[in-house]
Write a protein that holds these residues in place. Structure first.
Motif, mmCIF file in Angstrom:
data_model
loop_
_atom_site.group_PDB
_atom_site.id
_atom_site.type_symbol
_atom_site.label_atom_id
_atom_site.label_comp_id
_atom_site.label_asym_id
_atom_site.label_seq_id
_atom_site.Cartn_x
_atom_site.Cartn_y
_atom_site.Cartn_z
ATOM 1 N N ALA A 49 0.827 -1.248 0.103
ATOM 2 C CA ALA A 49 0.335 0.197 0.087
ATOM 3 C C ALA A 49 0.977 1.445 0.288
ATOM 4 O O ALA A 49 1.700 1.238 0.975
ATOM 5 C CB ALA A 49 -1.000 0.149 1.242
ATOM 6 N N SER A 50 0.410 2.195 -1.116
ATOM 7 C CA SER A 50 1.403 3.722 -0.526
ATOM 8 C C SER A 50 -0.111 4.282 -0.204
ATOM 9 O O SER A 50 -1.261 4.131 0.583
ATOM 10 C CB SER A 50 1.868 3.920 -2.462
ATOM 11 N N SER A 76 -8.999 1.299 -4.526
ATOM 12 C CA SER A 76 -8.342 -0.386 -4.654
ATOM 13 C C SER A 76 -9.445 -0.460 -6.366
ATOM 14 O O SER A 76 -10.372 0.402 -6.270
ATOM 15 C CB SER A 76 -9.516 -0.876 -4.254
ATOM 16 N N ARG A 77 -8.003 -1.534 -6.935
ATOM 17 C CA ARG A 77 -8.839 -1.703 -8.452
ATOM 18 C C ARG A 77 -9.944 -2.989 -8.301
ATOM 19 O O ARG A 77 -10.546 -2.833 -9.475
ATOM 20 C CB ARG A 77 -7.753 -2.508 -8.920
ATOM 21 N N THR A 78 -10.000 -3.597 -7.201
ATOM 22 C CA THR A 78 -10.979 -4.831 -7.361
ATOM 23 C C THR A 78 -12.288 -4.879 -6.493
ATOM 24 O O THR A 78 -12.912 -5.031 -6.909
ATOM 25 C CB THR A 78 -9.993 -6.030 -6.682
ATOM 26 N N LEU A 79 -11.960 -4.345 -5.197
ATOM 27 C CA LEU A 79 -13.093 -3.886 -4.066
ATOM 28 C C LEU A 79 -13.563 -2.893 -4.533
ATOM 29 O O LEU A 79 -13.906 -1.452 -5.131
ATOM 30 C CB LEU A 79 -12.688 -3.489 -2.661
ATOM 31 N N PRO A 80 -15.176 -3.140 -4.548
ATOM 32 C CA PRO A 80 -16.545 -2.013 -5.054
ATOM 33 C C PRO A 80 -16.485 -1.010 -3.710
ATOM 34 O O PRO A 80 -15.688 -0.635 -3.199
ATOM 35 C CB PRO A 80 -18.218 -3.174 -4.076
ATOM 36 N N LEU A 81 -16.773 0.519 -4.896
ATOM 37 C CA LEU A 81 -16.921 2.053 -4.332
ATOM 38 C C LEU A 81 -17.211 1.793 -3.347
ATOM 39 O O LEU A 81 -18.646 0.941 -3.421
ATOM 40 C CB LEU A 81 -17.106 2.917 -5.189
ATOM 41 N N GLY A 82 -17.304 2.209 -2.381
ATOM 42 C CA GLY A 82 -18.395 2.197 -0.805
ATOM 43 C C GLY A 82 -18.060 1.205 -0.297
ATOM 44 O O GLY A 82 -18.651 1.476 1.501
ATOM 45 N N LEU A 112 -3.282 -1.319 -2.570
ATOM 46 C CA LEU A 112 -4.151 0.284 -1.921
ATOM 47 C C LEU A 112 -3.636 1.588 -2.265
ATOM 48 O O LEU A 112 -2.497 1.406 -1.708
ATOM 49 C CB LEU A 112 -4.765 -0.559 -0.593
ATOM 50 N N ASP A 113 -4.125 2.133 -2.487
ATOM 51 C CA ASP A 113 -3.651 4.191 -2.413
ATOM 52 C C ASP A 113 -4.721 4.236 -1.189
ATOM 53 O O ASP A 113 -5.626 3.858 -0.929
ATOM 54 C CB ASP A 113 -3.534 4.663 -3.259
ATOM 55 N N VAL A 132 0.400 -4.462 3.694
ATOM 56 C CA VAL A 132 -1.225 -3.849 4.352
ATOM 57 C C VAL A 132 -1.697 -5.648 4.098
ATOM 58 O O VAL A 132 -1.459 -6.017 2.517
ATOM 59 C CB VAL A 132 -1.299 -3.424 3.776
ATOM 60 N N GLU A 133 -2.610 -5.483 5.178
ATOM 61 C CA GLU A 133 -3.763 -7.368 5.806
ATOM 62 C C GLU A 133 -5.218 -6.302 4.857
ATOM 63 O O GLU A 133 -4.751 -5.381 5.639
ATOM 64 C CB GLU A 133 -3.685 -7.668 5.987
ATOM 65 N N ILE A 134 -6.062 -6.352 4.142
ATOM 66 C CA ILE A 134 -6.984 -5.440 3.745
ATOM 67 C C ILE A 134 -8.305 -6.642 3.671
ATOM 68 O O ILE A 134 -8.415 -7.405 2.953
ATOM 69 C CB ILE A 134 -7.395 -5.144 2.267
#
Length: 143
Positions: A49-50, A76-82, A112-113, A132-134
């Motif tokens: 993450a940055s 994130s490129r993969t997680l849905p917005l919100g 992740l940013d 990181v872990e998300i």
């Protein structure tokens, strides 16, 4: 002999069709562990993450809102917005809850940013990029 050769070809074709991680690929560190009862996209992920540069303050994010460097926004490129997610800095154990409001990161090898405010909370401002872990907590409106 022929049966063994056909089996080897079938195995090779099957493996070739699977997604694979190349060196530097951001997917290399993704952990395929699905959150119970969650949408299949909502997986616990591990990776680099940055954080956003201050110059992005006030610019529009993918959800249409303006970026606030002190917010709990993340990209994130993969997680849905919100989507709300718990982010843990694996180097020092510090945690923060973020909301996915933008798309990115746009540099390879990162998953992740986060906002500069969240980066401070995670203790990553000095290093800039940390592992990181998300863990997704709740799916977003688009998920």
């Amino acid at each position: 002999m022929r049966r063994a050769a056909l089996a080897a070809i079938g195995l090779a074709m099957g493996l070739a069709s699977l997604p694979h991680a190349e060196a530097g690929s951001p997917r290399r560190d993704v952990v395929a562990r699905t959150v119970p009862g969650a949408h299949p996209v909502l997986r616990t992920q591990r990776g680099k993450a940055s954080f956003y540069a201050n110059r992005f303050h006030g610019r529009r994010m993918a959800n249409g809102r303006r970026f606030d460097r002190q917010s709990a926004s993340a990209a994130s490129r993969t997680l849905p917005l919100g989507t709300r997610a718990l982010v843990t800095n694996l180097e020092n154990g510090r945690r923060a809850v973020v909301t996915i409001e933008d798309r990115g990161p746009h540099l390879g090898g990162r998953v992740l940013d986060v906002s500069p405010g969240t980066a401070s909370q995670l203790g990553m401002r000095q290093r800039g990029v940390v592992m990181v872990e998300i863990v997704p907590l709740a799916a977003g409106e688009h998920g």
